[in-house]
Design a protein around this motif. Sequence first.
Motif, short mmCIF file in Angstrom:
data_model
loop_
_atom_site.label_atom_id
_atom_site.label_comp_id
_atom_site.label_asym_id
_atom_site.label_seq_id
_atom_site.Cartn_x
_atom_site.Cartn_y
_atom_site.Cartn_z
N LEU A 85 1.04 -1.19 0.09
CA LEU A 85 0.07 -0.03 -0.07
C LEU A 85 0.86 1.27 -0.05
CD1 LEU A 85 -2.71 -1.16 2.28
CD2 LEU A 85 -3.04 -0.48 0.32
N LYS A 86 0.38 2.31 -0.61
CA LYS A 86 1.15 3.64 -0.88
C LYS A 86 0.13 4.68 -0.31
CE LYS A 86 2.98 2.08 -5.14
NZ LYS A 86 3.11 2.28 -6.68
N VAL A 87 0.71 5.94 -0.14
CA VAL A 87 0.07 6.91 0.84
C VAL A 87 -1.12 7.31 -0.05
CG1 VAL A 87 0.40 9.27 1.59
CG2 VAL A 87 2.00 7.68 2.07
N GLU A 88 -0.88 7.18 -1.55
CA GLU A 88 -1.87 7.72 -2.58
C GLU A 88 -2.89 6.61 -2.62
OE1 GLU A 88 1.43 7.39 -2.96
OE2 GLU A 88 1.96 6.80 -5.01
N ASP A 89 -3.02 5.78 -1.91
CA ASP A 89 -4.13 4.79 -1.82
C ASP A 89 -4.98 5.00 -0.88
OD1 ASP A 89 -1.92 1.92 -2.39
OD2 ASP A 89 -3.18 2.80 -3.85
N THR A 90 -4.72 6.00 -0.06
CA THR A 90 -5.92 6.74 0.96
C THR A 90 -7.02 7.08 0.32
OG1 THR A 90 -4.07 7.22 2.44
CG2 THR A 90 -6.09 8.29 2.50
N ALA A 91 -8.12 6.50 0.78
CA ALA A 91 -9.38 7.15 0.11
C ALA A 91 -10.44 6.19 0.78
CB ALA A 91 -9.38 6.58 -1.34
N VAL A 92 -11.87 6.74 0.58
CA VAL A 92 -12.86 5.78 0.94
C VAL A 92 -13.30 4.97 -0.15
CG1 VAL A 92 -15.33 5.75 1.71
CG2 VAL A 92 -13.95 7.71 2.45
N TYR A 93 -13.30 3.53 0.22
CA TYR A 93 -13.47 2.42 -0.93
C TYR A 93 -14.71 2.02 -0.70
CZ TYR A 93 -8.36 2.12 -1.60
OH TYR A 93 -6.87 2.45 -2.20
N TYR A 94 -15.28 1.81 -1.83
CA TYR A 94 -16.86 1.48 -1.88
C TYR A 94 -16.91 0.22 -2.98
CZ TYR A 94 -17.64 6.42 -0.59
OH TYR A 94 -17.78 7.67 -0.11
N CYS A 95 -17.77 -0.79 -2.58
CA CYS A 95 -18.20 -1.59 -3.51
C CYS A 95 -19.47 -1.69 -4.03
CB CYS A 95 -18.25 -3.23 -2.70
SG CYS A 95 -19.55 -3.32 -1.60
N ALA A 96 -19.67 -2.06 -5.29
CA ALA A 96 -20.63 -1.90 -6.21
C ALA A 96 -21.14 -3.04 -6.97
CB ALA A 96 -20.50 -0.73 -6.97
N ARG A 97 -22.37 -3.09 -7.61
CA ARG A 97 -22.57 -4.30 -8.20
C ARG A 97 -23.52 -3.71 -9.53
NH1 ARG A 97 -28.28 -7.17 -6.35
NH2 ARG A 97 -29.47 -5.80 -7.37
N LYS A 98 -23.13 -4.59 -10.59
CA LYS A 98 -24.26 -4.48 -11.89
C LYS A 98 -24.24 -5.82 -12.20
CE LYS A 98 -20.08 -3.40 -14.78
NZ LYS A 98 -19.65 -2.46 -15.84
N LEU A 99 -25.68 -5.88 -13.00
CA LEU A 99 -26.02 -7.15 -13.43
C LEU A 99 -25.45 -7.38 -15.00
CD1 LEU A 99 -27.50 -9.71 -13.25
CD2 LEU A 99 -29.79 -8.53 -14.12
N ILE A 100 -25.45 -6.30 -15.61
CA ILE A 100 -25.10 -6.42 -17.03
C ILE A 100 -23.86 -5.71 -17.28
CG2 ILE A 100 -25.54 -5.62 -19.41
CD1 ILE A 100 -28.83 -5.06 -18.40
N PRO A 101 -22.76 -6.53 -17.76
CA PRO A 101 -21.38 -5.90 -17.67
C PRO A 101 -21.30 -4.55 -18.42
CG PRO A 101 -21.47 -8.18 -18.25
CD PRO A 101 -22.86 -7.89 -18.42
#
Length: 118
Positions: A85-101
């Motif tokens: 991990l790098k300092v620039e990876d600092t963030a809020v991480y979200y997961c998401a989904r979709k049915l159709i690619p």
Amino acid sequence: QVQLVESGGGLVQAGGSLRLSCAASGRTFSSYAMGWFRQAPGKERELVAVIFSGGSTNYAGSVKGRFTISRDNAKNTVYLQMNSLKVEDTAVYYCARKLIPAAAFDSWGQGTQVTISS
């Protein structure tokens, strides 16, 4: 209505590792493409990694070789293993989904904070 709940964020030093998890409700998890996004302060949200229903994956260039996305359909969970991990990876991480690619992601979690210290 589907619920996506992220966990595993935290504070680590640069060079360390974290594993994020995203648990999804519903019975058709295996049919969905699942993605991890992140948003740093003052920046736009960006796609970090996606895993499709068949298991194929794509990564942002900035994380390729360091992050690994995986899924456990039996547990309705998608993971993001983050190494080096790098300092620039600092963030809020979200997961998401979709049915159709080819479609947009249509359901989102609340996010989990990842902070990397130097």
